[in-house]
Design an enzyme around this catalytic site. Structure first.
Site, PDB file in Angstrom:
ATOM      1  N   LYS A 200       0.840  -1.206   0.000  1.00 17.05           N
ATOM      2  CA  LYS A 200       0.000   0.000   0.000  1.00 17.05           C
ATOM      3  C   LYS A 200       0.869   1.248   0.000  1.00 17.05           C
ATOM      4  O   LYS A 200       1.518   1.565   1.001  1.00 17.05           O
ATOM      5  CB  LYS A 200      -0.918   0.052   1.217  1.00 17.05           C
ATOM      6  CG  LYS A 200      -2.010   1.116   1.012  1.00 17.05           C
ATOM      7  CD  LYS A 200      -2.687   1.563   2.295  1.00 17.05           C
ATOM      8  CE  LYS A 200      -1.888   2.605   3.020  1.00 17.05           C
ATOM      9  NZ  LYS A 200      -1.714   3.868   2.273  1.00 17.05           N
TER      10      LYS A 200
ATOM     11  N   CYS B 185      13.739  10.131   7.013  1.00 19.27           N
ATOM     12  CA  CYS B 185      13.656   9.583   8.377  1.00 19.27           C
ATOM     13  C   CYS B 185      14.970   9.777   9.120  1.00 19.27           C
ATOM     14  O   CYS B 185      14.972   9.989  10.326  1.00 19.27           O
ATOM     15  CB  CYS B 185      13.263   8.116   8.336  1.00 19.27           C
ATOM     16  SG  CYS B 185      14.296   7.123   7.276  1.00 19.27           S
TER      17      CYS B 185
ATOM     18  N   GLU C 119      10.125  15.099  15.662  1.00 24.32           N
ATOM     19  CA  GLU C 119      10.475  14.970  14.255  1.00 24.32           C
ATOM     20  C   GLU C 119       9.651  15.971  13.457  1.00 24.32           C
ATOM     21  O   GLU C 119       8.419  15.960  13.515  1.00 24.32           O
ATOM     22  CB  GLU C 119      10.180  13.552  13.763  1.00 24.32           C
ATOM     23  CG  GLU C 119      10.508  13.384  12.302  1.00 24.32           C
ATOM     24  CD  GLU C 119      10.384  11.940  11.822  1.00 24.32           C
ATOM     25  OE1 GLU C 119       9.296  11.365  11.936  1.00 24.32           O
ATOM     26  OE2 GLU C 119      11.395  11.398  11.345  1.00 24.32           O
TER      27      GLU C 119
HETATM   28  P1  NAI Z   1       2.041   7.884   8.473  1.00 27.85           P
HETATM   29  O1  NAI Z   1       2.982   7.040   9.260  1.00 27.85           O
HETATM   30  O2  NAI Z   1       0.691   8.083   9.035  1.00 27.85           O
HETATM   31  O3  NAI Z   1       1.891   7.250   7.000  1.00 27.85           O
HETATM   32  C1  NAI Z   1       2.786   6.322   6.451  1.00 27.85           C
HETATM   33  C2  NAI Z   1       2.001   5.197   5.803  1.00 27.85           C
HETATM   34  O4  NAI Z   1       1.179   4.581   6.786  1.00 27.85           O
HETATM   35  C3  NAI Z   1       1.047   5.658   4.705  1.00 27.85           C
HETATM   36  O5  NAI Z   1       1.011   4.675   3.689  1.00 27.85           O
HETATM   37  C4  NAI Z   1      -0.277   5.710   5.410  1.00 27.85           C
HETATM   38  O6  NAI Z   1      -1.362   5.535   4.534  1.00 27.85           O
HETATM   39  C5  NAI Z   1      -0.158   4.538   6.351  1.00 27.85           C
HETATM   40  N1  NAI Z   1      -1.045   4.602   7.526  1.00 27.85           N
HETATM   41  C6  NAI Z   1      -1.514   5.707   8.165  1.00 27.85           C
HETATM   42  N2  NAI Z   1      -2.312   5.360   9.194  1.00 27.85           N
HETATM   43  C7  NAI Z   1      -2.338   4.011   9.212  1.00 27.85           C
HETATM   44  C8  NAI Z   1      -3.000   3.056  10.051  1.00 27.85           C
HETATM   45  N3  NAI Z   1      -3.780   3.425  11.074  1.00 27.85           N
HETATM   46  N4  NAI Z   1      -2.789   1.745   9.795  1.00 27.85           N
HETATM   47  C9  NAI Z   1      -2.008   1.352   8.785  1.00 27.85           C
HETATM   48  N5  NAI Z   1      -1.377   2.204   7.960  1.00 27.85           N
HETATM   49  C10 NAI Z   1      -1.544   3.520   8.164  1.00 27.85           C
HETATM   50  O7  NAI Z   1       2.752   9.269   8.209  1.00 27.85           O
HETATM   51  P2  NAI Z   1       2.112  10.652   7.655  1.00 27.85           P
HETATM   52  O8  NAI Z   1       0.792  10.876   8.317  1.00 27.85           O
HETATM   53  O9  NAI Z   1       2.175  10.613   6.186  1.00 27.85           O
HETATM   54  O10 NAI Z   1       3.186  11.704   8.169  1.00 27.85           O
HETATM   55  C11 NAI Z   1       3.180  12.152   9.514  1.00 27.85           C
HETATM   56  C12 NAI Z   1       4.587  12.242  10.048  1.00 27.85           C
HETATM   57  O11 NAI Z   1       5.152  10.954  10.121  1.00 27.85           O
HETATM   58  C13 NAI Z   1       5.564  13.033   9.194  1.00 27.85           C
HETATM   59  O12 NAI Z   1       5.474  14.383   9.383  1.00 27.85           O
HETATM   60  C14 NAI Z   1       6.878  12.466   9.670  1.00 27.85           C
HETATM   61  O13 NAI Z   1       7.254  13.057  10.884  1.00 27.85           O
HETATM   62  C15 NAI Z   1       6.559  11.003   9.928  1.00 27.85           C
HETATM   63  N6  NAI Z   1       6.950  10.161   8.781  1.00 27.85           N
HETATM   64  C16 NAI Z   1       8.101   9.423   8.877  1.00 27.85           C
HETATM   65  C17 NAI Z   1       8.518   8.675   7.797  1.00 27.85           C
HETATM   66  C18 NAI Z   1       9.765   7.877   7.856  1.00 27.85           C
HETATM   67  O14 NAI Z   1      10.341   7.566   6.825  1.00 27.85           O
HETATM   68  N7  NAI Z   1      10.231   7.452   9.014  1.00 27.85           N
HETATM   69  C19 NAI Z   1       7.791   8.653   6.523  1.00 27.85           C
HETATM   70  C20 NAI Z   1       6.560   9.404   6.564  1.00 27.85           C
HETATM   71  C21 NAI Z   1       6.191  10.135   7.647  1.00 27.85           C
END
Ligand code: NAI
Ligand code: MG
Length: 489
Positions: free
Chosen positions: A173, A284, A384
Site C-alpha cells: 500500500k 527519516c 520529528e
Molecule cells: P504515516 O505514518 O501516518 O503514514 C505512512 C504510511 O502509513 C502511509 O502509507 C499511510 O497511509 C499509512 N497509515 C496511516 N495510518 C495508518 C493506520 N492506522 N494503519 C495502517 N497504515 C496507516 O505518516 P504521515 O501521516 O504521512 O506523516 C506524519 C509524520 O510521520 C511526518 O510528518 C513524519 O514526521 C513522519 N513520517 C516518517 C517517515 C519515515 O520515513 N520514518 C515517513 C513518513 C512520515
C-alpha cells in the site's frame, strides 16, 4: 481524468468511488486520481496474495528462478528510469536529480536481492545424537507492506525485493499522496511472465482503512511498515490484537549530526546542510539536530547560514534545483507550525522560516530554515519535523555531546565529524542509533542494514539482514539410528 487502477491478482481493476486527488506539489495542479481501496477490495488483494502463497508456484519456485525474476524487474526499471524519475518528481516534488538516484537505487535493490536469492542457506546443527538436525528457511507467507511518501518508488523496492527473494507474496500500500510510481511498478511487474499472478498486489488507499486492514487481518502473516512512530504503534497494536503477525517497523528520528572543531571545514559545512536538507528534509534519518563544539559554534553557524542561502529552491524538474516543494500543502503547514512553535518557545530564527513568493508561491515550498539559541527541551529540538528545519546547538566536550545526542526517544541515525579516529569510534560506540556515519551523512547502501534502535523501529531492512525478516526458521530432526530407542523396555 481516469482514476488509476488497483492491481489485484494480476489484474488492473477500477476501484469503487470515491477517489483521491493527486497533486503536483510544485504547482498545485491535479495530475491524477487514485483509487481508494474499499474493505472488500483490500480483502480481495489479501485473498489473491493468500492463494498465490498457499496454492501457487511462487514459494516453491527455485531460488534461481526467483532471482532471475528480480533481475528482470531491475532491468525494466532501468529501461524506464527517465519516465519513472519524472513521475516521481511530479508527484512528490523532489529534485529530478534525486529522483534519478532513487530509481537507480530501486533497481540496485532488486539486483541485490536477485543475487542474494541463491545465497540464502539454512544450517546443519551439530546435535549430540545419531541424527541430522537441520534449520530450514521458509518464506513467512503473505506480507502487508505499508510505505510512506518521501521515497515512494525506493520504499516499494526496499519492501518488495526482499519479500520476493524469500518467496513471499504481498500486498503493498503506497502512501495516499504518492501512488504514481507504485502503479507504474505494477505495470512493469505485470509484464513479467515468470512472476505468477497474485504474488504482488498493489493497492492504493487510506492508511486508517486499507493500511489498518492489512495490519489487523488474520490472513496476513507479516507487516512491514515505514512511516511515523505513531502509526507504527497502531500497527503493532493491531498485530498484537489479531494474529500476532510478524512486524518490522522503520519509524521516525531526530538524528544528531555532531561537529568537532578539528573536522575538515568545507566538507563539514556541506555535510551539515546535506544531512538535513536533502529531499527537503523529508528523510527519516535527517540530521535535524546539529551539535557543534562550542569554540567553533558561532563561526560554524555563520558558515552554514551563508552556504544555505545558496541552495537552489525551485522547479524540481530543473536539473539545477537542489530543493523542491514539500510533498503536500498540508505537510508544509504542519512544518510551518513547528517553525512558529520554535519562535514562540524562544529559539532564534537565523534563516528561512518563510514561503518563497513570486513564481514559487503556488507550490508547497518552504525555505531552508535554521534555528540557533535552541534549548534541548524545546519542541523543535525534540520532535520529528520532517521538513527543511534544523536546530543548531553548542556542546562543551564529548560527554556533553553524547548526552545531548542520546537524549531522545528516537535512535535511527547519527553522524560525527572529526579527524580524530579514536574520538570518532568512541562516539560511534556510544551513540544509541542504528546507523552512524563518520565524516558524512546520508549515504545509504542496499548491502548494509538499515533501521533504528529505541522508538525508531524494530528489525532491520536491507542487506542480508533484510531477507531474514521474510523468512521463518523450521527445525527438522532426521533420525539416523534405525534401532528402537528401548525407552519402554
Ligand atoms: P504515516 O505514518 O501516518 O503514514 C505512512 C504510511 O502509513 C502511509 O502509507 C499511510 O497511509 C499509512 N497509515 C496511516 N495510518 C495508518 C493506520 N492506522 N494503519 C495502517 N497504515 C496507516 O505518516 P504521515 O501521516 O504521512 O506523516 C506524519 C509524520 O510521520 C511526518 O510528518 C513524519 O514526521 C513522519 N513520517 C516518517 C517517515 C519515515 O520515513 N520514518 C515517513 C513518513 C512520515
Ligand atoms: Mg498519518
Amino acid at each position: 481524468m481516469d482514476p488509476l487502477p488497483l492491481y489485484i491478482g494480476g489484474r488492473f481493476v477500477n476501484g469503487a468511488e470515491p477517489t483521491q486527488t493527486i497533486v503536483n506539489p510544485a504547482t498545485g495542479a491535479t495530475i491524477a486520481r487514485a483509487a481508494r481501496a474499499t474493505p472488500a477490495e483490500t480483502e480481495a488483494a489479501i485473498q489473491a496474495a493468500r492463494e498465490a502463497f498457499d496454492d501457487g508456484p511462487w514459494p516453491a519456485a527455485t531460488a534461481a528462478r526467483r532471482g532471475r525474476v528480480l533481475l528482470e524487474i531491475a532491468r525494466r526499471l532501468r529501461e524506464s528510469a527517465d519516465r519513472l524519475a519524472r513521475l516521481e518528481t511530479e508527484n512528490m516534488g523532489k529534485p529530478i536529480i534525486e529522483s534519478e538516484f532513487d530509481v537507480a537505487d530501486a533497481a540496485t535493490c532488486f539486483e541485490y536481492y536477485g543475487g542474494l536469492a541463491t545465497k540464502v542457506t539454512g544450517d546443519v546443527n551439530p546435535v549430540p545424537d545419531e541424527a541430522l538436525s537441520l534449520t530450514l528457511k521458509e518464506p513467512v507467507g503473505v506480507c502487508g507492506q505499508i510505505i510512506p511518501w518521501n521515497y515512494p518508488l525506493l520504499m516499494a523496492a526496499w519492501k518488495i525485493a526482499p519479500a520476493l527473494c524469500a518467496g513471499c507474496t504481498l500486498v503493498l500500500k503506497p502512501a495516499e499522496a504518492t501512488p504514481l510510481t507504485a502503479i507504474e511498478l505494477a505495470r512493469i511487474l505485470d509484464g513479467i511472465e515468470d512472476l505468477p499472478k497474485g504474488v504482488v498486489n498493489i493497492l492504493t488507499g487510506d492508511g486508517p482503512d486499507a493500511g489498518a486492514a492489512l495490519a489487523s487481518s488474520e490472513r496476513v502473516d507479516k507487516v512491514a511498515f515505514t512511516g511515523s512512530t505513531r502509526t507504527g504503534r497502531t500497527i503493532l497494536r493491531a498485530a498484537a490484537e489479531s494474529n500476532l503477525k510478524r512486524v518490522t517497523l522503520e519509524l521516525g528520528g531526530k538524528s544528531p549530526n555532531i561537529f568537532y572543531a578539528d573536522a575538515a571545514w568545507e566538507p563539514a559545512i556541506e555535510g551539515a546542510l546535506f544531512g538535513v536538507f536533502v529531499n527537503q528534509g523529508e528523510v527519516c534519518s535527517a540530521g535535524s539536530r546539529i551539535l557543534v563544539e562550542r569554540r567553533i559554534h558561532d563561526r560554524f553557524l555563520d558558515a552554514i547560514v551563508e552556504k544555505a542561502r545558496t541552495i537552489r529552491l525551485g522547479d524540481p524538474l530543473d536539473r539545477a534545483t537542489r530543493m523542491g516543494p514539500l510533498v503536500t500543502a498540508a505537510h508544509r503547514e504542519r512544518v510551518a507550525g513547528y517553525i512558529e512553535q520554535g519562535r514562540r518557545e524562544g529559539a532564534r530564527l537565523v534563516l528561512g522560516g518563510v514561503r518563497p513568493d513570486r513564481e514559487l508561491a503556488a507550490g508547497a515550498y518552504l525555505e531552508p530554515t535554521i534555528f540557533a539559541g535552541v534549548d534541548p527541551g524545546m519542541t523543535i529540538a525534540r520532535e520529528e519535523i520532517f521538513g527543511p528545519v534544523v536546530t543548531v546547538m553548542p556542546f562543551e566536550g564529548e560527554a556533553d555531546a553524547l548526552r545531548i545526542a542520546n537524549a531522545t526517544p528516537y535512535g535511527l541515525a547519527g553522524a560525527v565529524w572529526t579527524r580524530d579516529i579514536y574520538r570518532a569510534f568512541r562516539v560511534v560506540r556510544k551513540l544509541r542509533a542504528g546507523i552512524v556515519w563518520v565524516n558524512h551523512m546520508q549515504p545509504t547502501y542496499v548491502e548494509a542494514p538499515w533501521g533504528g534502535m529505541k522508538m525508531s523501529g524494530a528489525g532491520r531492512e536491507l542487506g542480508r539482514y533484510g531477507v531474514e525478516n521474510y523468512l521463518e526458521l523450521k527445525q527438522v530432526h532426521v533420525n539416523l539410528n534405525e534401532a528402537p530407542t528401548g525407552w519402554y523396555a
